[in-house]
Design a protein around this motif. Sequence first.
Motif, PDB file in Angstrom:
ATOM      1  N   ILE A  52       3.356  -6.673  -9.684  1.00 12.54           N
ATOM      2  CA  ILE A  52       2.208  -6.579 -10.597  1.00 12.54           C
ATOM      3  C   ILE A  52       0.978  -6.066  -9.864  1.00 12.54           C
ATOM      4  O   ILE A  52       0.271  -5.165 -10.345  1.00 12.54           O
ATOM      5  CB  ILE A  52       1.938  -7.950 -11.249  1.00 12.54           C
ATOM      6  CG1 ILE A  52       3.063  -8.291 -12.220  1.00 12.54           C
ATOM      7  CG2 ILE A  52       0.601  -7.960 -11.963  1.00 12.54           C
ATOM      8  CD1 ILE A  52       2.998  -9.707 -12.751  1.00 12.54           C
ATOM      9  N   LEU A  53       0.712  -6.637  -8.680  1.00 12.95           N
ATOM     10  CA  LEU A  53      -0.458  -6.200  -7.915  1.00 12.95           C
ATOM     11  C   LEU A  53      -0.310  -4.767  -7.420  1.00 12.95           C
ATOM     12  O   LEU A  53      -1.286  -4.012  -7.372  1.00 12.95           O
ATOM     13  CB  LEU A  53      -0.702  -7.144  -6.735  1.00 12.95           C
ATOM     14  CG  LEU A  53      -1.208  -8.542  -7.090  1.00 12.95           C
ATOM     15  CD1 LEU A  53      -1.219  -9.422  -5.853  1.00 12.95           C
ATOM     16  CD2 LEU A  53      -2.590  -8.469  -7.703  1.00 12.95           C
ATOM     17  N   GLU A  55       1.303  -2.304  -8.893  1.00 15.59           N
ATOM     18  CA  GLU A  55       1.078  -1.388 -10.013  1.00 15.59           C
ATOM     19  C   GLU A  55      -0.402  -1.262 -10.338  1.00 15.59           C
ATOM     20  O   GLU A  55      -0.872  -0.194 -10.703  1.00 15.59           O
ATOM     21  CB  GLU A  55       1.839  -1.869 -11.249  1.00 15.59           C
ATOM     22  CG  GLU A  55       3.333  -1.680 -11.161  1.00 15.59           C
ATOM     23  CD  GLU A  55       4.058  -2.255 -12.367  1.00 15.59           C
ATOM     24  OE1 GLU A  55       3.400  -2.862 -13.243  1.00 15.59           O
ATOM     25  OE2 GLU A  55       5.289  -2.095 -12.417  1.00 15.59           O
ATOM     26  N   ARG A  56      -1.112  -2.355 -10.193  1.00 15.85           N
ATOM     27  CA  ARG A  56      -2.520  -2.349 -10.578  1.00 15.85           C
ATOM     28  C   ARG A  56      -3.433  -1.834  -9.461  1.00 15.85           C
ATOM     29  O   ARG A  56      -4.338  -1.039  -9.699  1.00 15.85           O
ATOM     30  CB  ARG A  56      -2.947  -3.742 -10.993  1.00 15.85           C
ATOM     31  CG  ARG A  56      -4.421  -3.790 -11.384  1.00 15.85           C
ATOM     32  CD  ARG A  56      -4.775  -5.088 -11.973  1.00 15.85           C
ATOM     33  NE  ARG A  56      -4.456  -5.000 -13.408  1.00 15.85           N
ATOM     34  CZ  ARG A  56      -4.616  -5.976 -14.255  1.00 15.85           C
ATOM     35  NH1 ARG A  56      -5.038  -7.133 -13.833  1.00 15.85           N
ATOM     36  NH2 ARG A  56      -4.338  -5.815 -15.524  1.00 15.85           N
ATOM     37  N   TYR A  57      -3.215  -2.300  -8.184  1.00 14.38           N
ATOM     38  CA  TYR A  57      -4.150  -1.991  -7.096  1.00 14.38           C
ATOM     39  C   TYR A  57      -3.552  -1.138  -5.987  1.00 14.38           C
ATOM     40  O   TYR A  57      -4.270  -0.715  -5.094  1.00 14.38           O
ATOM     41  CB  TYR A  57      -4.672  -3.283  -6.465  1.00 14.38           C
ATOM     42  CG  TYR A  57      -5.413  -4.165  -7.431  1.00 14.38           C
ATOM     43  CD1 TYR A  57      -6.652  -3.794  -7.934  1.00 14.38           C
ATOM     44  CD2 TYR A  57      -4.878  -5.373  -7.847  1.00 14.38           C
ATOM     45  CE1 TYR A  57      -7.325  -4.602  -8.822  1.00 14.38           C
ATOM     46  CE2 TYR A  57      -5.548  -6.190  -8.730  1.00 14.38           C
ATOM     47  CZ  TYR A  57      -6.770  -5.800  -9.212  1.00 14.38           C
ATOM     48  OH  TYR A  57      -7.433  -6.608 -10.090  1.00 14.38           O
ATOM     49  N   ALA A  62      -1.971  -4.894  -2.454  1.00 11.88           N
ATOM     50  CA  ALA A  62      -1.130  -5.979  -2.958  1.00 11.88           C
ATOM     51  C   ALA A  62      -0.575  -6.812  -1.808  1.00 11.88           C
ATOM     52  O   ALA A  62      -0.608  -8.047  -1.845  1.00 11.88           O
ATOM     53  CB  ALA A  62       0.009  -5.416  -3.799  1.00 11.88           C
TER      54      ALA A  62
END
Length: 155
Positions: A52-53, A55-57, A62
């Motif tokens: 999740i991290l 993909e986002r950051y 991450a």
Amino acid sequence: MLKLLTPFLTSLAAGEVGLAVTRAKRRAIFMAAVAILAAIGVFFLLVAAYIILAERYGEMRASLTLAGCAFGLAIFAYIIMKISEAATRKHQRNRSAIDTSTLLTIAALAAAPTVLRSRALLMLAVPAIAFGGLSLLTKKKRPRPRDTSSAGDGI
């Protein structure tokens, strides 16, 4: 009479010990299984958090975020361990002082018949008992150091 009961008491104690060992073994096996399954769950939770991290950051941020969180939790656990150890040491010191006092009292009570029979020892023991009782009654506790930080002084 006690010789007649010895085999019965021995078998009773051995049976209780055997049951306790069996329960401890069974519990250890189940707790090991729980620990392994919990470790697997934490691993997959970390993998999901990383995905999740990432993909986002991004991947680098991450991994650094998860590593920082892990180090933060490790430091927090270390601080809790040190506080717990200090409390345990304090409890052990207090318990040791109580045990020492109890042993001295038992020794004094055990020696009392001998001292009371001999007039010379009785004359020596009276001042010692008086001094010991007086020291117990007048024992002062050391004052705790106060917090000298002056929050709000000078307002």
